[in-house]
Scaffold this active site. Sequence first.
Site, PDB file in Angstrom:
ATOM      1  N   SER A  54      26.659 -59.522 -32.160  1.00 45.94           N
ATOM      2  CA  SER A  54      27.750 -60.257 -32.813  1.00 45.94           C
ATOM      3  C   SER A  54      28.945 -60.360 -31.874  1.00 45.94           C
ATOM      4  O   SER A  54      28.947 -59.767 -30.788  1.00 45.94           O
ATOM      5  CB  SER A  54      28.174 -59.555 -34.117  1.00 45.94           C
ATOM      6  OG  SER A  54      28.755 -58.306 -33.819  1.00 45.94           O
ATOM      7  N   ASP A 101      20.628 -46.986 -31.143  1.00 48.85           N
ATOM      8  CA  ASP A 101      21.904 -46.526 -31.686  1.00 48.85           C
ATOM      9  C   ASP A 101      22.612 -45.784 -30.557  1.00 48.85           C
ATOM     10  O   ASP A 101      22.234 -44.658 -30.196  1.00 48.85           O
ATOM     11  CB  ASP A 101      21.680 -45.601 -32.885  1.00 48.85           C
ATOM     12  CG  ASP A 101      23.004 -45.142 -33.489  1.00 48.85           C
ATOM     13  OD1 ASP A 101      24.073 -45.409 -32.881  1.00 48.85           O
ATOM     14  OD2 ASP A 101      22.975 -44.527 -34.566  1.00 48.85           O
ATOM     15  N   TYR A 147      40.595 -44.750 -31.361  1.00 48.57           N
ATOM     16  CA  TYR A 147      40.244 -45.978 -30.633  1.00 48.57           C
ATOM     17  C   TYR A 147      41.011 -46.086 -29.316  1.00 48.57           C
ATOM     18  O   TYR A 147      40.436 -46.424 -28.274  1.00 48.57           O
ATOM     19  CB  TYR A 147      40.550 -47.164 -31.545  1.00 48.57           C
ATOM     20  CG  TYR A 147      40.053 -48.507 -31.064  1.00 48.57           C
ATOM     21  CD1 TYR A 147      38.696 -48.796 -30.997  1.00 48.57           C
ATOM     22  CD2 TYR A 147      40.955 -49.513 -30.716  1.00 48.57           C
ATOM     23  CE1 TYR A 147      38.247 -50.053 -30.593  1.00 48.57           C
ATOM     24  CE2 TYR A 147      40.524 -50.765 -30.318  1.00 48.57           C
ATOM     25  CZ  TYR A 147      39.160 -51.034 -30.253  1.00 48.57           C
ATOM     26  OH  TYR A 147      38.729 -52.276 -29.860  1.00 48.57           O
ATOM     27  N   LYS A 187      39.440 -46.363 -25.618  1.00 48.38           N
ATOM     28  CA  LYS A 187      39.618 -47.557 -24.785  1.00 48.38           C
ATOM     29  C   LYS A 187      40.417 -47.246 -23.514  1.00 48.38           C
ATOM     30  O   LYS A 187      40.185 -47.853 -22.467  1.00 48.38           O
ATOM     31  CB  LYS A 187      40.281 -48.665 -25.604  1.00 48.38           C
ATOM     32  CG  LYS A 187      39.371 -49.206 -26.725  1.00 48.38           C
ATOM     33  CD  LYS A 187      38.019 -49.631 -26.194  1.00 48.38           C
ATOM     34  CE  LYS A 187      37.195 -50.428 -27.185  1.00 48.38           C
ATOM     35  NZ  LYS A 187      35.866 -50.780 -26.657  1.00 48.38           N
TER      36      LYS A 187
HETATM   37  P1  NDP Z   1      31.747 -56.539 -33.461  1.00 51.46           P
HETATM   38  O1  NDP Z   1      31.915 -55.525 -34.541  1.00 51.46           O
HETATM   39  O2  NDP Z   1      31.620 -57.987 -33.805  1.00 51.46           O
HETATM   40  O3  NDP Z   1      30.512 -56.143 -32.543  1.00 51.46           O
HETATM   41  C1  NDP Z   1      30.333 -54.822 -32.117  1.00 51.46           C
HETATM   42  C2  NDP Z   1      29.011 -54.743 -31.398  1.00 51.46           C
HETATM   43  O4  NDP Z   1      28.819 -53.369 -31.018  1.00 51.46           O
HETATM   44  C3  NDP Z   1      27.861 -55.153 -32.281  1.00 51.46           C
HETATM   45  O5  NDP Z   1      26.965 -55.962 -31.564  1.00 51.46           O
HETATM   46  C4  NDP Z   1      27.220 -53.814 -32.652  1.00 51.46           C
HETATM   47  O6  NDP Z   1      25.818 -53.968 -32.756  1.00 51.46           O
HETATM   48  C5  NDP Z   1      27.555 -52.944 -31.448  1.00 51.46           C
HETATM   49  N1  NDP Z   1      27.575 -51.553 -31.874  1.00 51.46           N
HETATM   50  C6  NDP Z   1      28.464 -50.944 -32.688  1.00 51.46           C
HETATM   51  N2  NDP Z   1      28.086 -49.666 -32.913  1.00 51.46           N
HETATM   52  C7  NDP Z   1      26.930 -49.482 -32.218  1.00 51.46           C
HETATM   53  C8  NDP Z   1      26.051 -48.394 -32.061  1.00 51.46           C
HETATM   54  N3  NDP Z   1      26.251 -47.203 -32.668  1.00 51.46           N
HETATM   55  N4  NDP Z   1      24.945 -48.545 -31.286  1.00 51.46           N
HETATM   56  C9  NDP Z   1      24.708 -49.740 -30.681  1.00 51.46           C
HETATM   57  N5  NDP Z   1      25.505 -50.807 -30.778  1.00 51.46           N
HETATM   58  C10 NDP Z   1      26.608 -50.682 -31.548  1.00 51.46           C
HETATM   59  O7  NDP Z   1      32.958 -56.281 -32.478  1.00 51.46           O
HETATM   60  P2  NDP Z   1      33.654 -57.169 -31.345  1.00 51.46           P
HETATM   61  O8  NDP Z   1      32.746 -58.202 -30.818  1.00 51.46           O
HETATM   62  O9  NDP Z   1      34.985 -57.543 -31.841  1.00 51.46           O
HETATM   63  O10 NDP Z   1      33.885 -56.027 -30.260  1.00 51.46           O
HETATM   64  C11 NDP Z   1      33.214 -55.987 -29.017  1.00 51.46           C
HETATM   65  C12 NDP Z   1      34.015 -55.081 -28.095  1.00 51.46           C
HETATM   66  O11 NDP Z   1      35.319 -55.637 -27.908  1.00 51.46           O
HETATM   67  C13 NDP Z   1      34.235 -53.680 -28.666  1.00 51.46           C
HETATM   68  O12 NDP Z   1      34.149 -52.747 -27.636  1.00 51.46           O
HETATM   69  C14 NDP Z   1      35.653 -53.749 -29.211  1.00 51.46           C
HETATM   70  O13 NDP Z   1      36.250 -52.493 -29.277  1.00 51.46           O
HETATM   71  C15 NDP Z   1      36.303 -54.660 -28.185  1.00 51.46           C
HETATM   72  N6  NDP Z   1      37.525 -55.305 -28.640  1.00 51.46           N
HETATM   73  C16 NDP Z   1      37.525 -56.174 -29.705  1.00 51.46           C
HETATM   74  C17 NDP Z   1      38.713 -56.782 -30.111  1.00 51.46           C
HETATM   75  C18 NDP Z   1      38.786 -57.722 -31.278  1.00 51.46           C
HETATM   76  O14 NDP Z   1      39.894 -58.082 -31.683  1.00 51.46           O
HETATM   77  N7  NDP Z   1      37.688 -58.155 -31.834  1.00 51.46           N
HETATM   78  C19 NDP Z   1      39.968 -56.511 -29.404  1.00 51.46           C
HETATM   79  C20 NDP Z   1      39.845 -55.569 -28.328  1.00 51.46           C
HETATM   80  C21 NDP Z   1      38.661 -55.003 -27.959  1.00 51.46           C
HETATM   81  P3  NDP Z   1      24.926 -53.375 -33.966  1.00 51.46           P
HETATM   82  O15 NDP Z   1      25.786 -53.317 -35.178  1.00 51.46           O
HETATM   83  O16 NDP Z   1      23.793 -54.356 -34.033  1.00 51.46           O
HETATM   84  O17 NDP Z   1      24.485 -52.022 -33.484  1.00 51.46           O
END
Ligand code: NDP
Length: 241
Positions: A12, A50, A140, A144
């Site tokens: 996502s 995971d 967080y 980060k």
């Molecule tokens: P989403 O929640 O849309 O996506 C997060 C992704 O991380 C998913 O694909 C999820 O996959 C994966 N993920 C989460 N937990 C696990 C786990 N335990 N094991 C494997 N995969 C995991 O978040 P964003 O796209 O917004 O975020 C992407 C990155 O950008 C993150 O690091 C976030 O901190 C960073 N970020 C986002 C911002 C924002 O405003 N959106 C701002 C600043 C930084 P699945 O659930 O399939 O495991």
Amino acid sequence: MEGTAVVTGASSGIGEAIARQLLNSGCTVVALQRRAPRLEHPQLRFYAVDLADAAVASRVANEVAARHPVRYLVNNAGVNRPGLLEQATVDDIDYALAVNVRAAVILTQAFVPGMRAARFGRIVNISSRAATGKTGRTAYSAAKAGLIGLTRTWCLELAAAGITVNAVAPGPVATELFDRGHPPGSAKRQQVIDSIPVKRVGTPDDIASSVLFLLSPDSGYITGQTLFVCGGTSVSGTGGE
Ligand code: NDP
């Protein structure tokens, strides 16, 4: 671009956009996360993992390293456990560090030997504007900011091997993660938009294009840097995840 890229969290949001842009550029992409990718492409591979589980993350990463010539790594998977200092639990801190930081270390350890052998590698860690400080982000912001420290350390350790390591620190981006805390149409979301100098929330593609720039073979003289892709929030000191 040619070669194989690993992208964590490609199911996502930002990771999905990075994977799509890499596939469109000609790369093979290995997606590592729990849910199957929504993207469909003949050059897309998926391993369910995971990343909060260190043993599983290590086993899967080593399996991928044995099967694929990985030259690009994007440590994107992340979780936010919001809460003020007094509310942050041990579990919040452990979980945020496990997914955002520990998994990045485990994966990088698995793929660096192949990059060293090829004398070429590109690593991008997805940090956050919140690394510079944001209310309600104890776990967080620690995670980060930790990624920025790792980026600078790995830059020094890997530069001579032809491997660059950079971080991208997004500001607010409209993804599931952001929408959960700022539902579309909510006053809280509007407040964030008003505080962003460019007056809009970023898109996953805004972030993905900067990641692709840093992954490009032409970016070999950029390493150890953190690029804020944040609509100006890191300058104004407002907003951001
Ligand atoms: P989403 O929640 O849309 O996506 C997060 C992704 O991380 C998913 O694909 C999820 O996959 C994966 N993920 C989460 N937990 C696990 C786990 N335990 N094991 C494997 N995969 C995991 O978040 P964003 O796209 O917004 O975020 C992407 C990155 O950008 C993150 O690091 C976030 O901190 C960073 N970020 C986002 C911002 C924002 O405003 N959106 C701002 C600043 C930084 P699945 O659930 O399939 O495991």
